[in-house]
Enzyme design. Structure first.
Site, mmCIF file in Angstrom:
data_model
loop_
_atom_site.group_PDB
_atom_site.id
_atom_site.type_symbol
_atom_site.label_atom_id
_atom_site.label_comp_id
_atom_site.label_asym_id
_atom_site.label_seq_id
_atom_site.Cartn_x
_atom_site.Cartn_y
_atom_site.Cartn_z
ATOM 1 N N ARG A 89 -1.759 -53.249 -48.315
ATOM 2 C CA ARG A 89 -0.883 -54.328 -47.853
ATOM 3 C C ARG A 89 0.216 -53.704 -47.012
ATOM 4 N NH1 ARG A 89 2.960 -51.951 -49.366
ATOM 5 N NH2 ARG A 89 4.199 -53.743 -48.809
ATOM 6 N N GLY A 90 1.032 -54.573 -46.384
ATOM 7 C CA GLY A 90 2.018 -54.081 -45.423
ATOM 8 C C GLY A 90 1.399 -54.214 -44.033
ATOM 9 N N ALA A 91 2.157 -54.830 -43.115
ATOM 10 C CA ALA A 91 1.569 -55.232 -41.832
ATOM 11 C C ALA A 91 0.892 -54.088 -41.057
ATOM 12 C CB ALA A 91 2.645 -55.916 -40.987
ATOM 13 N N GLN A 101 6.497 -55.466 -55.136
ATOM 14 C CA GLN A 101 6.354 -54.335 -54.202
ATOM 15 C C GLN A 101 7.512 -53.345 -54.347
ATOM 16 O OE1 GLN A 101 5.717 -57.502 -53.376
ATOM 17 N NE2 GLN A 101 4.113 -57.671 -51.846
ATOM 18 N N ASP A 117 6.489 -58.647 -40.805
ATOM 19 C CA ASP A 117 5.056 -58.906 -40.633
ATOM 20 C C ASP A 117 4.743 -59.536 -39.288
ATOM 21 O OD1 ASP A 117 5.476 -58.784 -43.665
ATOM 22 O OD2 ASP A 117 3.316 -58.556 -43.336
ATOM 23 N N ASN A 150 9.026 -62.017 -42.807
ATOM 24 C CA ASN A 150 8.878 -60.859 -43.711
ATOM 25 C C ASN A 150 8.764 -61.387 -45.140
ATOM 26 O OD1 ASN A 150 8.721 -57.984 -44.096
ATOM 27 N ND2 ASN A 150 10.766 -58.053 -44.997
ATOM 28 N N LYS A 151 8.586 -60.479 -46.058
ATOM 29 C CA LYS A 151 8.373 -60.824 -47.467
ATOM 30 C C LYS A 151 9.367 -61.862 -47.962
ATOM 31 C CE LYS A 151 5.760 -59.794 -49.577
ATOM 32 N NZ LYS A 151 4.584 -60.710 -49.674
ATOM 33 N N ARG A 209 -5.891 -62.066 -43.983
ATOM 34 C CA ARG A 209 -4.529 -62.510 -44.331
ATOM 35 C C ARG A 209 -3.897 -63.129 -43.087
ATOM 36 N NH1 ARG A 209 -0.672 -58.766 -47.806
ATOM 37 N NH2 ARG A 209 0.312 -60.768 -48.256
HETATM 38 O O1 MRU Z 1 2.517 -59.069 -48.913
HETATM 39 P P1 MRU Z 1 2.755 -57.687 -48.370
HETATM 40 O O2 MRU Z 1 3.047 -56.685 -49.422
HETATM 41 O O3 MRU Z 1 1.658 -57.265 -47.421
HETATM 42 O O4 MRU Z 1 4.069 -57.841 -47.494
HETATM 43 C C1 MRU Z 1 4.579 -56.715 -46.840
HETATM 44 C C2 MRU Z 1 5.894 -56.959 -46.217
HETATM 45 O O5 MRU Z 1 6.415 -58.047 -46.226
HETATM 46 C C3 MRU Z 1 6.531 -55.808 -45.502
HETATM 47 O O6 MRU Z 1 7.927 -55.912 -45.541
HETATM 48 C C4 MRU Z 1 6.081 -55.846 -44.027
HETATM 49 O O7 MRU Z 1 4.684 -55.832 -43.936
HETATM 50 C C5 MRU Z 1 6.622 -54.724 -43.240
HETATM 51 S S1 MRU Z 1 5.867 -53.219 -43.777
HETATM 52 C C6 MRU Z 1 6.127 -51.995 -42.770
#
Ligand code: MRU
Length: 349
Positions: free
Chosen positions: A51-53, A197, A238, A248-249, A94
């Site tokens: 996970r993470g963009a 996270q 993201d 973002n999250k 996603r």
């Molecule tokens: O749901 P996730 O864990 O994929 O969400 C990730 C985030 O929101 C991060 O802050 C975002 O991807 C930036 S990561 C470099």
């Protein structure tokens, strides 16, 4: 490129297949998942093995490489049209992170080039996407840390580190760089409900790299700011719309509102692969809604009252006007808006 404060690689290409550090199992266990095609790669993205963009984008690029290899072998005369269905499976894994589509489109453009060995071309491109992401993170680390003048506490949200990227991290890359320069006295990491996270991943990463970290509930962030213990809130993204709105999250928006109220500077750190010039404003960014159970239960143990329902949006949108600075590998923008983003992206897209 790895250093004392950069020791983790969540996505690895080994012997012609993909190996992912299973982020669902951290920090209790360091287990790896091996993937061989587009279907299992899409499932790993959907299920949050990765996970993470940026990490999702890199994973999808390798997923597409494995799909192309299969199509090219099975249907040598028709492999490009067969590849489209496989690409779509990956693209639908996603919805919010634009890096996924950015990487897939880049791979598909290369797949349409007429070359003697298209698989070698795609393989080199997937590796380049991975390598460029790490390089971008180091560059953003340099640019972002230069903005931090006085050693102090920093608050961050979600996980934006090596686990969320090719390596080093976006927001966490800036924090890593600033720490190396003696400018971070303490990192405060929101635990980041409901997927944790912050507690499971960010705290694990920072502790492993010997950077002081304390966890707090998201609800404690305003109180922390009021106490004067932090001067920067630093987050990733993201997807950033053309006007500078930042997806973002979930919980990032509240952090930004709190930061502005308390005079804490709000920094967004994201590579240009996260900027989506085709999406005009944050209102048009698709926001993933995940299973209710993530909110109602912890570790498969129900904590909510019986029969209660939950709403579980995984992301939110912070309006551009709450962002003090956007750090990309192509440069820094103070108070981002549509005009400044267009200028930055000239030549990138
Ligand atoms: O749901 P996730 O864990 O994929 O969400 C990730 C985030 O929101 C991060 O802050 C975002 O991807 C930036 S990561 C470099």
């Amino acid at each position: 490129m790895m250093s004392q404060h950069d020791t983790i690689r969540a996505v690895q290409w080994k012997d012609n297949h993909l190996v992912l550090l299973d982020q669902r199992k951290l920090p209790q266990a360091e287990l790896y998942v091996e993937l061989y095609g587009a279907d299992d790669t899409a499932e790993a993205i959907r299920n949050m093995v990765v996970r993470g963009a940026p990490a999702i984008g890199i994973t999808a690029a390798y997923g597409l490489l494995m799909a192309a290899r299969k199509c090219y072998k099975q249907y040598p005369n028709d492999w490009r049209s067969r590849l489209i269905a496989e690409k779509n499976v990956l693209a639908e894994s996603r919805p919010t992170a634009i890096n996924l589509h950015w990487a897939l489109e880049r791979m598909m453009r290369a797949a349409h080039e007429e070359v003697a060995d298209p698989i070698a071309l795609l393989s080199a491109l997937a590796d380049r996407i991975h390598k460029e992401d790490i390089e971008a993170n180091y560059e953003m680390g340099k640019l972002g840390s230069a903005l931090i003048k006085v050693p102090h506490g920093i608050i961050t949200h979600c996980n934006t580190g090596s686990l969320a990227t090719g390596g080093y991290g976006t927001a966490l890359g800036v924090i890593r760089s600033a720490f190396t320069q003696g400018k971070v006295t303490q990192v405060y990491a929101d635990e980041t409900r409901p997927w944790w996270q912050g507690s499971r991943l960010t705290a694990w990463e920072l502790q492993r790299d010997k950077i002081p970290v304390q966890l707090l509930c998201e609800g404690a962030a305003a109180h922390l700011m009021q106490s004067g213990k932090v001067s920067w809130a630093i987050v990733g993204s993201d997807r950033i719309a053309a006007n500078g709105d930042v997806a973002n999250k979930i919980g990032t928006y509240s952090l930004a509102v709190n930061a502005r109220y308390h005079g804490v500077k709000f920094m967004v750190v994201a590579p240009t692969s996260t900027i989506d010039m085709k999406t005009a404003t944050g209102a048009a960014i698709p926001i993933e809604e995940r299973a209710q159970d993530e909110v109602l239960s912890v570790n498969n143990h129900r904590i909510a009252a019986p029969n209660v329902q939950a709403w579980n949006p995984a992301f939110d949108v912070t309006p551009a006007k709450l962002v003090d600075v956007l750090v990309t590998e192509k440069g820094v923008i103070l108070r981002p808006d549509a005009e400044k983003l267009a200028a930055l992206m000239q030549g990138v897209i």
